[in-house]
Design a protein around this motif. Structure first.
Motif, PDB file in Angstrom:
ATOM      1  N   HIS A 165      -0.516  -7.103  -6.670  1.00 33.66           N
ATOM      2  CA  HIS A 165      -1.006  -5.869  -6.078  1.00 33.66           C
ATOM      3  C   HIS A 165      -0.960  -4.733  -7.093  1.00 33.66           C
ATOM      4  N   LEU A 170     -12.660   4.222  -7.065  1.00 32.28           N
ATOM      5  CA  LEU A 170     -11.492   3.429  -7.443  1.00 32.28           C
ATOM      6  C   LEU A 170     -10.432   4.304  -8.097  1.00 32.28           C
ATOM      7  N   LYS A 226      -5.338  -1.712  -5.440  1.00 33.36           N
ATOM      8  CA  LYS A 226      -6.205  -2.875  -5.293  1.00 33.36           C
ATOM      9  C   LYS A 226      -5.538  -4.130  -5.848  1.00 33.36           C
ATOM     10  N   ALA A 242      -9.535  -7.830  -4.814  1.00 33.22           N
ATOM     11  CA  ALA A 242     -10.107  -7.026  -3.732  1.00 33.22           C
ATOM     12  C   ALA A 242     -11.314  -6.235  -4.200  1.00 33.22           C
ATOM     13  N   TYR A 243     -12.229  -5.989  -3.265  1.00 39.02           N
ATOM     14  CA  TYR A 243     -13.416  -5.160  -3.503  1.00 39.02           C
ATOM     15  C   TYR A 243     -14.247  -5.645  -4.692  1.00 39.02           C
ATOM     16  N   LYS A 294       0.837  -1.183   0.000  1.00 39.55           N
ATOM     17  CA  LYS A 294       0.000   0.000   0.000  1.00 39.55           C
ATOM     18  C   LYS A 294       0.881   1.245   0.000  1.00 39.55           C
ATOM     19  N   GLY A 311      -3.400  -0.912 -11.977  1.00 42.18           N
ATOM     20  CA  GLY A 311      -4.563  -0.399 -11.275  1.00 42.18           C
ATOM     21  C   GLY A 311      -5.084   0.913 -11.803  1.00 42.18           C
ATOM     22  N   HIS A 317     -14.047  -8.957  -1.021  1.00 46.88           N
ATOM     23  CA  HIS A 317     -12.838  -9.420  -1.693  1.00 46.88           C
ATOM     24  C   HIS A 317     -13.064 -10.840  -2.217  1.00 46.88           C
TER      25      HIS A 317
END
Length: 353
Positions: free
Chosen positions: A105, A151, A158, A176-177, A25, A125, A204
């Motif tokens: 990721h 987003l 994500k 995720a999500y 992250k 992403g 998720h």
């Protein structure tokens, strides 16, 4: 899908959902990890490894900080392969000896056409969020537009958790999500599956498996969805458990298996209409599973144990605990290779050479 600002908990899957996510992250905040090549290191074979797959004879594994490793001896020794990203990679798959994908990721999806010798970025992403927003705007769905705008505003943080490769150019990735996307042209274009899956809370999605025309998806807070028409439509299955499922299997007889938090595992013999509890003597989160060529189901857990399924019961097949495990794969010799937070562990299961 309800608001993505709803609190989600990344339960511990051998550091994937606690330690690795928090690291990436911060990396994602700078965004350059999506474009910065992985550092060459002699420590790759003892690092956090999260997914593995064969490309014909060679075996590949992926893990933290963009690691891609290759082995010609079923995981006894590893050599690092150049990777174009530094974000953690969570899974890898090959449809044949040449064509494969890796996910991770920051919405990263990589592809290879030369058996893993080199990899190129097919999605990240930033591009993913923008595309999903464009699709929502095209559909005129105001709620979806707000969610997809979030987003975009959040940035490329994500992760994808599992992928299903259906052919050299056909792959589905979930994450995720509620992220669920598909390409049929080798990653040149992507289409969302999110409208097909009734995941209103954006849970998720940790696992996706296929058997014949059946596709099983399992995830956070007991989420289960099943397609019986090759992914064209999905039905949300009433879950036997409110905790998260980190792994799933679809057996050749179409039995469904889901397993995850605190060692909870279940099997359904009727497409999810009812579930039987799989008895498990170890109340540690189940982090991975594999089905051997002879149909035997094996599971790994966060306590560093490997278990075998028989008559709806799990039995430990190893007596000494390993480091927390993340993934299992059957080797070409019929043994098990376990991945962990400290590298790979060859495990002899007693009926192979």
């Amino acid at each position: 899908m309800k608001s993505l600002v709803k609190k989600h908990v990344f339960y511990p899957i051998a550091l994937l959902l606690l330690f690795v996510f928090s690291i990436n992250k911060s990396l994602a905040a700078t965004a350059d990890a999506m474009e910065r090549a992985a550092v060459q290191s002699n420590l790759g074979s003892t690092s956090v490894l999260l997914g593995a797959a064969y490309a014909g004879v060679p075996l590949f594994t992926v893990g933290e900080r963009g690691l891609i490793l290759r082995s010609s001896d079923n995981g006894k020794t590893w050599q690092q392969v150049p990777s174009p990203v530094s974000v953690t990679l969570t899974d890898i798959s090959f449809s044949d000896e040449n064509n494969g994908y890796a996910i991770g990721h920051s919405g990263i999806i990589l592809a290879t056409k030369n058996g893993g010798e080199s990899w190129e970025i097919k999605l990240n992403g930033v591009k993913l969020a923008k595309q999903l927003l464009i699709e929502a705007e095209s559909d005129g769905d105001e709620h979806a537009i707000r969610e997809m705008q979030r987003l975009v505003d959040d940035g490329p943080d994500k992760p994808f958790f599992d992928l299903l490769q259906l052919g050299p150019k056909h792959v589905v990735a979930v994450g995720a999500y509620g992220l669920a996307i598909e390409t049929k042209d080798g990653g040149e274009t992507w289409q969302s599956w999110m409208g097909r899956i009734e995941n209103f809370f954006g849970y998720h999605l940790y696992a996706i498996k296929k058997q014949g025309d059946h596709i099983l998806i399992a995830g956070e807070q007991g989420f289960i969805a099943l397609s019986m028409d090759n992914g064209q439509t999905f039905s949300t299955i009433e879950s036997p458990y409110e905790g998260s499922f980190f792994t799933a299997e679809l057996l050749p007889n179409n039995d469904l298996i889901v397993a995850g938090l605190r060692g909870n595992a279940f099997v359904s013999h009727n497409n999810g209409a009812s579930w039987n509890t799989i008895m498990n003597p170890i109340p540690a989160s189940i982090t991975g599973s594999t089905v051997s060529k002879d149909g035997q189901v094996f599971m790994s857990n966060q306590a560093g144990m490997i278990l075998s399924l028989s008559n709806d019961k799990l039995f430990p097949i190893t007596h000494k605990p390993y480091p927390p495990l993340t993934h299992l794969i059957e080797t070409s010799k019929g043994n098990i290779l376990a991945l962990s937070i400290s590298g790979s562990i060859p495990v002899h299961i007693g009926n192979s050479k």
